[in-house]
Design a protein around this motif. Structure first.
Motif, PDB file in Angstrom:
ATOM      1  N   GLY A 159       0.600  -1.299  -0.113  1.00  0.00           N
ATOM      2  CA  GLY A 159       0.162   0.052  -0.089  1.00  0.00           C
ATOM      3  C   GLY A 159       0.645   1.254  -0.061  1.00  0.00           C
ATOM      4  N   ILE A 160       1.935   1.388  -0.534  1.00  0.00           N
ATOM      5  CA  ILE A 160       2.645   2.264  -0.557  1.00  0.00           C
ATOM      6  C   ILE A 160       3.133   2.973  -2.110  1.00  0.00           C
ATOM      7  N   PHE A 161       2.572   4.280  -2.083  1.00  0.00           N
ATOM      8  CA  PHE A 161       2.731   4.714  -3.466  1.00  0.00           C
ATOM      9  C   PHE A 161       3.634   5.689  -3.859  1.00  0.00           C
ATOM     10  N   HIS A 162       4.451   5.144  -4.860  1.00  0.00           N
ATOM     11  CA  HIS A 162       5.600   6.196  -5.439  1.00  0.00           C
ATOM     12  C   HIS A 162       5.219   7.057  -6.475  1.00  0.00           C
ATOM     13  N   ASP A 163       4.944   8.230  -6.145  1.00  0.00           N
ATOM     14  CA  ASP A 163       4.155   9.230  -7.416  1.00  0.00           C
ATOM     15  C   ASP A 163       5.533   9.327  -8.476  1.00  0.00           C
ATOM     16  N   ASP A 164       6.699   9.265  -8.258  1.00  0.00           N
ATOM     17  CA  ASP A 164       7.586   9.510  -9.315  1.00  0.00           C
ATOM     18  C   ASP A 164       8.182   8.131 -10.219  1.00  0.00           C
ATOM     19  N   TYR A 165       7.319   7.042  -9.923  1.00  0.00           N
ATOM     20  CA  TYR A 165       7.554   5.843 -10.611  1.00  0.00           C
ATOM     21  C   TYR A 165       6.504   5.616 -11.606  1.00  0.00           C
ATOM     22  N   CYS A 166       6.967   4.943 -12.900  1.00  0.00           N
ATOM     23  CA  CYS A 166       6.213   4.328 -13.802  1.00  0.00           C
ATOM     24  C   CYS A 166       5.821   3.078 -13.518  1.00  0.00           C
ATOM     25  N   TYR A 167       4.591   2.634 -13.104  1.00  0.00           N
ATOM     26  CA  TYR A 167       4.131   1.456 -12.757  1.00  0.00           C
ATOM     27  C   TYR A 167       3.876   0.496 -13.947  1.00  0.00           C
ATOM     28  N   GLU A 168       3.933   0.896 -15.350  1.00  0.00           N
ATOM     29  CA  GLU A 168       4.068   0.155 -16.410  1.00  0.00           C
ATOM     30  C   GLU A 168       5.263  -0.605 -16.291  1.00  0.00           C
ATOM     31  N   GLN A 169       6.337  -0.307 -15.841  1.00  0.00           N
ATOM     32  CA  GLN A 169       7.475  -1.046 -15.901  1.00  0.00           C
ATOM     33  C   GLN A 169       7.494  -2.504 -15.157  1.00  0.00           C
ATOM     34  N   VAL A 170       6.537  -2.334 -14.187  1.00  0.00           N
ATOM     35  CA  VAL A 170       6.508  -3.701 -13.205  1.00  0.00           C
ATOM     36  C   VAL A 170       5.807  -4.820 -14.195  1.00  0.00           C
ATOM     37  N   ASN A 171       4.886  -4.458 -14.873  1.00  0.00           N
ATOM     38  CA  ASN A 171       4.447  -5.564 -15.935  1.00  0.00           C
ATOM     39  C   ASN A 171       5.349  -5.805 -17.205  1.00  0.00           C
ATOM     40  N   GLN A 172       6.100  -4.821 -17.386  1.00  0.00           N
ATOM     41  CA  GLN A 172       7.170  -4.970 -18.538  1.00  0.00           C
ATOM     42  C   GLN A 172       8.023  -6.017 -18.028  1.00  0.00           C
ATOM     43  N   LEU A 173       8.655  -5.885 -16.793  1.00  0.00           N
ATOM     44  CA  LEU A 173       9.827  -6.659 -16.213  1.00  0.00           C
ATOM     45  C   LEU A 173       9.413  -7.800 -15.328  1.00  0.00           C
ATOM     46  N   LEU A 174       8.490  -7.854 -14.771  1.00  0.00           N
ATOM     47  CA  LEU A 174       7.974  -9.132 -13.949  1.00  0.00           C
ATOM     48  C   LEU A 174       6.967  -9.798 -14.416  1.00  0.00           C
ATOM     49  N   SER A 175       7.190 -10.907 -14.693  1.00  0.00           N
ATOM     50  CA  SER A 175       6.162 -11.969 -15.275  1.00  0.00           C
ATOM     51  C   SER A 175       5.101 -12.226 -14.008  1.00  0.00           C
ATOM     52  N   ARG A 176       4.099 -12.920 -14.659  1.00  0.00           N
ATOM     53  CA  ARG A 176       3.012 -13.419 -13.906  1.00  0.00           C
ATOM     54  C   ARG A 176       3.477 -14.163 -12.704  1.00  0.00           C
ATOM     55  N   ASP A 177       4.227 -15.170 -12.855  1.00  0.00           N
ATOM     56  CA  ASP A 177       4.874 -16.265 -12.149  1.00  0.00           C
ATOM     57  C   ASP A 177       5.914 -15.518 -11.166  1.00  0.00           C
TER      58      ASP A 177
END
Length: 239
Positions: A159-177
């Motif tokens: 529940g910690i939000f970083h306003d200076d981070y692009c959260y799209e990168q999480v899905n680009q770099l971390l697979s579902r597994d």
């Protein structure tokens, strides 16, 4: 780590794809410094903590093992999904620009116990900056976006939000597994099994160890931030 009869679903192509994604993110960061509006990033953050991205499975806690329960004051106390908080409960994401480790957290720890502040800060910095500038067999790769994606994804779960981070990168770099593994280790460690580690098979042993260090340090920092913020509010109200 590779024992058992479970088949591994990763290959050399997976590490190559991850390396290419890292290079693509690095190039995009050089072209622009804009990570989107705060509203857009907050929306992506809300989707992620709800487990909505890529059909990510939700995990539930399990009762404390009987052999451990006698040593706990509250054996029923366990991780609760941040997304499951009741509407109108007044529980909101902890926004990093309001309270973060680098600014308020470190200062408060240093004020309460001056010896521990620098040690914790050194620990977080060391684990977050470790790199050979390679990933798997691919050399000359800036892995900092991957490390930050892991760290910020765990903060997202908590529940910690970083306003200076692009959260799209999480899905680009971390697979579902991989995300499932991260959630299990950081939230429901009693559910970790040897099979869960197979999403790390494409990494070298030293990289696997580093990834687990990142998971544990990100969780520790998240827990410290909530505790320190509560202390800060208490101290402020008393003064």
């Amino acid at each position: 780590m590779n024992g058992g009869a479970v088949k591994c679903s990763v290959s050399r192509e997976d590490i190559g794809e991850l390396a290419e994604n890292l290079k693509g993110i690095q190039k995009a960061d050089e072209d622009t410094e804009d990570s989107g509006t705060e509203e857009n990033q907050l929306e992506r953050f809300q989707q992620m903590i709800g487990g909505c991205d890529n059909g990510e499975p939700a995990l539930e806690g399990s009762p404390c093992p009987e052999c451990v329960a006698p040593f706990l004051d509250e054996p029923e106390f366990c991780h609760a999904n941040f997304a499951d908080r009741e509407e109108g409960s007044g529980i909101h994401p902890l926004k990093s620009f309001e309270f973060c480790w680098e600014e308020q957290g470190f200062s408060l720890v240093n004020r309460l116990y001056s010896d521990i502040g620098p040690l914790l800060d050194c620990k977080f910095s060391c684990v977050g900056s470790l790199t050979y500038n390679k990933i798997g067999d691919v050399e000359n790769v800036d892995t900092s976006p991957f490390r930050r994606a892991i760290f910020n994804y765990i903060h997202c779960i908590k529940g910690i939000f970083h306003d200076d981070y692009c959260y799209e990168q999480v899905n680009q770099l971390l697979s579902r597994d991989f995300k499932s593994f991260v959630r299990t280790v950081t939230c429901f460690s009693e559910k970790v099994t040897p099979e869960k580690f197979h999403c790390l098979d494409m990494f070298k042993p030293s990289e696997q160890v580093h990834i687990n260090f990142l998971l544990l340090e990100a969780r520790l920092q998240a827990e410290l931030l909530y505790a320190l913020r509560a202390l800060n509010i208490y101290i402020t109200r008393r003064s």
